[in-house]
Design a protein around this motif. Structure first.
Motif, PDB file in Angstrom:
ATOM      1  N   GLY A 135      -6.726  -8.001   3.465  1.00  0.00           N
ATOM      2  CA  GLY A 135      -6.653  -8.015   4.592  1.00  0.00           C
ATOM      3  C   GLY A 135      -6.296  -8.983   5.480  1.00  0.00           C
ATOM      4  O   GLY A 135      -5.796  -9.972   4.663  1.00  0.00           O
ATOM      5  N   PRO A 136      -6.418  -9.257   6.814  1.00  0.00           N
ATOM      6  CA  PRO A 136      -7.175  -8.294   7.614  1.00  0.00           C
ATOM      7  C   PRO A 136      -6.734  -6.927   8.081  1.00  0.00           C
ATOM      8  O   PRO A 136      -7.370  -6.069   8.530  1.00  0.00           O
ATOM      9  N   GLU A 137      -5.346  -6.745   8.005  1.00  0.00           N
ATOM     10  CA  GLU A 137      -4.731  -5.847   8.464  1.00  0.00           C
ATOM     11  C   GLU A 137      -3.841  -4.978   7.565  1.00  0.00           C
ATOM     12  O   GLU A 137      -3.126  -5.819   6.763  1.00  0.00           O
ATOM     13  N   LEU A 138      -3.645  -3.759   7.785  1.00  0.00           N
ATOM     14  CA  LEU A 138      -2.578  -3.237   7.030  1.00  0.00           C
ATOM     15  C   LEU A 138      -1.498  -3.110   8.039  1.00  0.00           C
ATOM     16  O   LEU A 138      -1.656  -2.355   9.124  1.00  0.00           O
ATOM     17  N   VAL A 139      -0.271  -3.526   8.013  1.00  0.00           N
ATOM     18  CA  VAL A 139       0.683  -3.695   9.005  1.00  0.00           C
ATOM     19  C   VAL A 139       1.785  -2.694   8.248  1.00  0.00           C
ATOM     20  O   VAL A 139       2.138  -2.610   7.347  1.00  0.00           O
ATOM     21  N   PRO A 140       2.082  -1.486   9.213  1.00  0.00           N
ATOM     22  CA  PRO A 140       3.043  -0.517   8.955  1.00  0.00           C
ATOM     23  C   PRO A 140       4.259  -1.049   8.398  1.00  0.00           C
ATOM     24  O   PRO A 140       4.781  -2.155   8.713  1.00  0.00           O
ATOM     25  N   ALA A 141       4.920  -0.594   7.214  1.00  0.00           N
ATOM     26  CA  ALA A 141       6.211  -0.780   6.671  1.00  0.00           C
ATOM     27  C   ALA A 141       7.315  -0.934   7.460  1.00  0.00           C
ATOM     28  O   ALA A 141       8.090  -1.830   7.393  1.00  0.00           O
ATOM     29  N   ASP A 142       7.400   0.030   8.593  1.00  0.00           N
ATOM     30  CA  ASP A 142       8.856  -0.224   9.327  1.00  0.00           C
ATOM     31  C   ASP A 142       8.608  -1.382  10.369  1.00  0.00           C
ATOM     32  O   ASP A 142       9.705  -1.785  11.113  1.00  0.00           O
ATOM     33  N   GLU A 143       7.400  -2.116  10.291  1.00  0.00           N
ATOM     34  CA  GLU A 143       7.464  -3.482  11.368  1.00  0.00           C
ATOM     35  C   GLU A 143       7.660  -4.880  10.074  1.00  0.00           C
ATOM     36  O   GLU A 143       7.516  -5.803  10.831  1.00  0.00           O
ATOM     37  N   VAL A 144       7.881  -4.476   8.996  1.00  0.00           N
ATOM     38  CA  VAL A 144       7.946  -5.760   8.111  1.00  0.00           C
ATOM     39  C   VAL A 144       9.180  -5.804   7.237  1.00  0.00           C
ATOM     40  O   VAL A 144       9.763  -4.937   6.772  1.00  0.00           O
ATOM     41  N   ASP A 145       9.646  -6.873   7.063  1.00  0.00           N
ATOM     42  CA  ASP A 145      10.728  -7.235   6.111  1.00  0.00           C
ATOM     43  C   ASP A 145       9.964  -7.873   4.758  1.00  0.00           C
ATOM     44  O   ASP A 145       9.717  -9.051   4.910  1.00  0.00           O
ATOM     45  N   PRO A 146       9.752  -7.017   3.880  1.00  0.00           N
ATOM     46  CA  PRO A 146       8.856  -7.729   2.640  1.00  0.00           C
ATOM     47  C   PRO A 146       9.506  -8.754   1.806  1.00  0.00           C
ATOM     48  O   PRO A 146       8.714  -9.319   1.183  1.00  0.00           O
ATOM     49  N   GLN A 147      10.928  -8.913   2.014  1.00  0.00           N
ATOM     50  CA  GLN A 147      11.307 -10.080   1.230  1.00  0.00           C
ATOM     51  C   GLN A 147      11.826 -11.257   2.125  1.00  0.00           C
ATOM     52  O   GLN A 147      12.549 -12.087   1.978  1.00  0.00           O
ATOM     53  N   ALA A 148      11.124 -11.202   3.272  1.00  0.00           N
ATOM     54  CA  ALA A 148      11.372 -12.385   4.177  1.00  0.00           C
ATOM     55  C   ALA A 148       9.970 -12.881   4.810  1.00  0.00           C
ATOM     56  O   ALA A 148      10.019 -13.130   6.252  1.00  0.00           O
TER      57      ALA A 148
ATOM     58  N   ALA B 266      11.863   4.405  -3.119  1.00  0.00           N
ATOM     59  CA  ALA B 266      10.823   3.608  -3.397  1.00  0.00           C
ATOM     60  C   ALA B 266      10.342   3.022  -1.935  1.00  0.00           C
ATOM     61  O   ALA B 266       9.157   3.018  -1.755  1.00  0.00           O
ATOM     62  N   LEU B 267      11.091   2.169  -1.345  1.00  0.00           N
ATOM     63  CA  LEU B 267      10.358   1.812   0.160  1.00  0.00           C
ATOM     64  C   LEU B 267      10.053   2.977   0.915  1.00  0.00           C
ATOM     65  O   LEU B 267       9.183   2.806   1.817  1.00  0.00           O
ATOM     66  N   ALA B 268      10.439   4.220   0.870  1.00  0.00           N
ATOM     67  CA  ALA B 268      10.058   5.301   1.765  1.00  0.00           C
ATOM     68  C   ALA B 268       8.580   5.777   1.253  1.00  0.00           C
ATOM     69  O   ALA B 268       7.976   6.304   2.120  1.00  0.00           O
ATOM     70  N   CYS B 269       8.070   5.372   0.004  1.00  0.00           N
ATOM     71  CA  CYS B 269       6.848   5.634  -0.349  1.00  0.00           C
ATOM     72  C   CYS B 269       5.794   4.527   0.048  1.00  0.00           C
ATOM     73  O   CYS B 269       4.639   4.876  -0.094  1.00  0.00           O
ATOM     74  N   VAL B 270       6.163   3.600   0.585  1.00  0.00           N
ATOM     75  CA  VAL B 270       5.377   2.458   1.156  1.00  0.00           C
ATOM     76  C   VAL B 270       4.716   2.546   2.428  1.00  0.00           C
ATOM     77  O   VAL B 270       5.592   2.689   3.417  1.00  0.00           O
ATOM     78  N   ALA B 271       3.552   2.696   2.519  1.00  0.00           N
ATOM     79  CA  ALA B 271       2.929   2.689   4.006  1.00  0.00           C
ATOM     80  C   ALA B 271       2.901   1.530   4.677  1.00  0.00           C
ATOM     81  O   ALA B 271       3.150   1.686   5.961  1.00  0.00           O
ATOM     82  N   GLY B 272       2.516   0.530   4.161  1.00  0.00           N
ATOM     83  CA  GLY B 272       2.508  -0.834   4.765  1.00  0.00           C
ATOM     84  C   GLY B 272       2.385  -2.022   3.968  1.00  0.00           C
ATOM     85  O   GLY B 272       2.275  -1.860   2.532  1.00  0.00           O
TER      86      GLY B 272
ATOM     87  N   VAL C 204       1.032  -1.368   0.026  1.00  0.00           N
ATOM     88  CA  VAL C 204      -0.124  -0.158  -0.077  1.00  0.00           C
ATOM     89  C   VAL C 204       0.913   1.298  -0.016  1.00  0.00           C
ATOM     90  O   VAL C 204       1.798   1.361   0.790  1.00  0.00           O
ATOM     91  N   ILE C 205       0.772   2.193  -1.003  1.00  0.00           N
ATOM     92  CA  ILE C 205       1.327   3.127  -1.313  1.00  0.00           C
ATOM     93  C   ILE C 205       1.020   4.467  -0.225  1.00  0.00           C
ATOM     94  O   ILE C 205      -0.206   4.691   0.008  1.00  0.00           O
ATOM     95  N   GLY C 206       2.076   5.007   0.496  1.00  0.00           N
ATOM     96  CA  GLY C 206       1.595   6.062   1.506  1.00  0.00           C
ATOM     97  C   GLY C 206       1.804   7.528   1.176  1.00  0.00           C
ATOM     98  O   GLY C 206       1.720   8.487   1.672  1.00  0.00           O
ATOM     99  N   ARG C 207       2.712   7.729   0.001  1.00  0.00           N
ATOM    100  CA  ARG C 207       3.061   8.981  -0.458  1.00  0.00           C
ATOM    101  C   ARG C 207       3.135   8.838  -2.309  1.00  0.00           C
ATOM    102  O   ARG C 207       3.649   7.767  -2.428  1.00  0.00           O
ATOM    103  N   ARG C 208       2.952  10.073  -2.696  1.00  0.00           N
ATOM    104  CA  ARG C 208       3.235   9.862  -4.194  1.00  0.00           C
ATOM    105  C   ARG C 208       4.548   9.360  -4.571  1.00  0.00           C
ATOM    106  O   ARG C 208       5.610  10.082  -4.113  1.00  0.00           O
ATOM    107  N   ALA C 209       4.480   8.526  -5.316  1.00  0.00           N
ATOM    108  CA  ALA C 209       5.746   7.703  -5.998  1.00  0.00           C
ATOM    109  C   ALA C 209       5.870   7.942  -7.620  1.00  0.00           C
ATOM    110  O   ALA C 209       5.136   7.523  -8.291  1.00  0.00           O
ATOM    111  N   HIS C 210       6.757   8.741  -8.109  1.00  0.00           N
ATOM    112  CA  HIS C 210       7.009   9.089  -9.449  1.00  0.00           C
ATOM    113  C   HIS C 210       8.332   9.357  -9.657  1.00  0.00           C
ATOM    114  O   HIS C 210       9.000  10.305  -9.165  1.00  0.00           O
ATOM    115  N   ARG C 211       8.745   8.718 -10.823  1.00  0.00           N
ATOM    116  CA  ARG C 211      10.250   8.993 -11.223  1.00  0.00           C
ATOM    117  C   ARG C 211      11.318   8.841 -10.112  1.00  0.00           C
ATOM    118  O   ARG C 211      12.108   9.741  -9.926  1.00  0.00           O
ATOM    119  N   LEU C 212      11.326   7.661  -9.361  1.00  0.00           N
ATOM    120  CA  LEU C 212      12.189   7.567  -8.445  1.00  0.00           C
ATOM    121  C   LEU C 212      13.407   7.071  -8.872  1.00  0.00           C
ATOM    122  O   LEU C 212      13.577   6.321  -9.463  1.00  0.00           O
TER     123      LEU C 212
END
Length: 279
Positions: free
Chosen positions: A182-195, A142-148, A128-136
């Protein structure tokens, strides 16, 4: 989280203490505007002062984001799934779209369209995107634009996707109820998306069991790549692909009315849907 009857969900959050609290003093809903305004950080600051939802366990669980502008999907992003589909791993991300109105709650029924004969399951890591991501320029941007992150089910009608597609997959991906979330949106700083282990079962029998470490393109690569072709907006959902173990492989039967699909991602929760005939 978003809890309550369809169309009348209320925003909620679960803290480290396991208690579910009412987020309505902070926001009317969990929208892209909420995320863009640093809503997760505001919710964390206020959490212990928010009222507890004593009846949370009895409420329907809705999709944890409301009204995304876009659902962008990545195809064949696990090498073994590409192979079971009869293809080599892609050299660049394969992109298609689902209609945003496919999104339903994680335990809502999946409706089999009239005449369907090739209904398939696909457990996916949702971004889920949390801030506009364009021409990164970098993957860190890129990861800084992910909300969760969230569990996403990319339901597919394979005949519509392949035989009746006209060369583009979205026909087979966009029927109502084709994206339980769902069931939940887990904030990005709590998740390693590649594990993250992700899995699915049909009628209690294992179908998929893999790990996001096996992605062809990582979350960071996907977000950076997409940002050069479109502008991702807060609240947008990216489905990052599914691992092997789907009915398209020929190893399992397609879904029929009455089947029960369960799927999940470790740390992000699980879903359970019954397949029903569309009315």
């Amino acid at each position: 989280m978003r809890l309550g009857a369809r169309g009348a969900e209320i925003p909620a959050a679960r803290g480290a203490d396991g208690l579910v609290r009412d987020l309505r003093p902070v926001t009317d809903d969990l929208t892209g505007d909420f995320l863009a305004a640093d809503g997760i950080a505001r919710a964390r600051r206020e959490l212990e002062r928010l009222p507890i939802l004593a009846d949370a366990a009895s409420l329907r669980v809705g999709a944890p984001i409301a009204r995304p502008q876009a659902v962008v999907c990545i195809g064949q992003n696990y090498a073994a799934h590409a192979a079971e589909s009869g293809d080599a791993p892609p050299a660049v991300p394969i992109v298609f779209f689902k209609h945003p109105n496919t999104i339903v709650g994680p335990d809502d029924d999946v409706e089999a369209p009239p005449g369907t004969s090739a209904l398939d399951w696909e457990v996916e890591l949702g971004v889920v995107i949390g801030r506009r991501a364009h021409r990164l320029a970098t993957e860190a941007e890129a990861l800084a634009c992910v909300a969760g992150y969230v569990v996403s089910h990319d339901v597919s009608e394979r005949d519509w996707q392949i035989r009746e597609s006209g060369g583009q997959w979205s026909k087979g991906k966009s029927a109502p109820t084709f994206n339980p979330l769902g069931p939940e949106l887990v904030p990005a700083d709590e998740v390693d998306p590649q594990a993250l282990r992700l899995w699915s079962r049909v009628n209690g029998q294992t179908r998929q069991d893999s790990n996001t470490a096996d992605m062809v393109f990582s979350v960071a690569e996907i977000v950076r790549h997409l940002s050069w072709y479109l502008a991702l907006e807060p609240g947008d959902l990216i489905n990052t692909g599914t691992p092997q173990g789907v009915a398209l492989s020929g190893r399992f039967p397609y879904l029929r009315a009455g089947d029960v699909v369960e799927l999940g991602i470790d740390g992000l929760g699980s879903q359970r849907q019954r397949v029903v005939a569309a009315g």
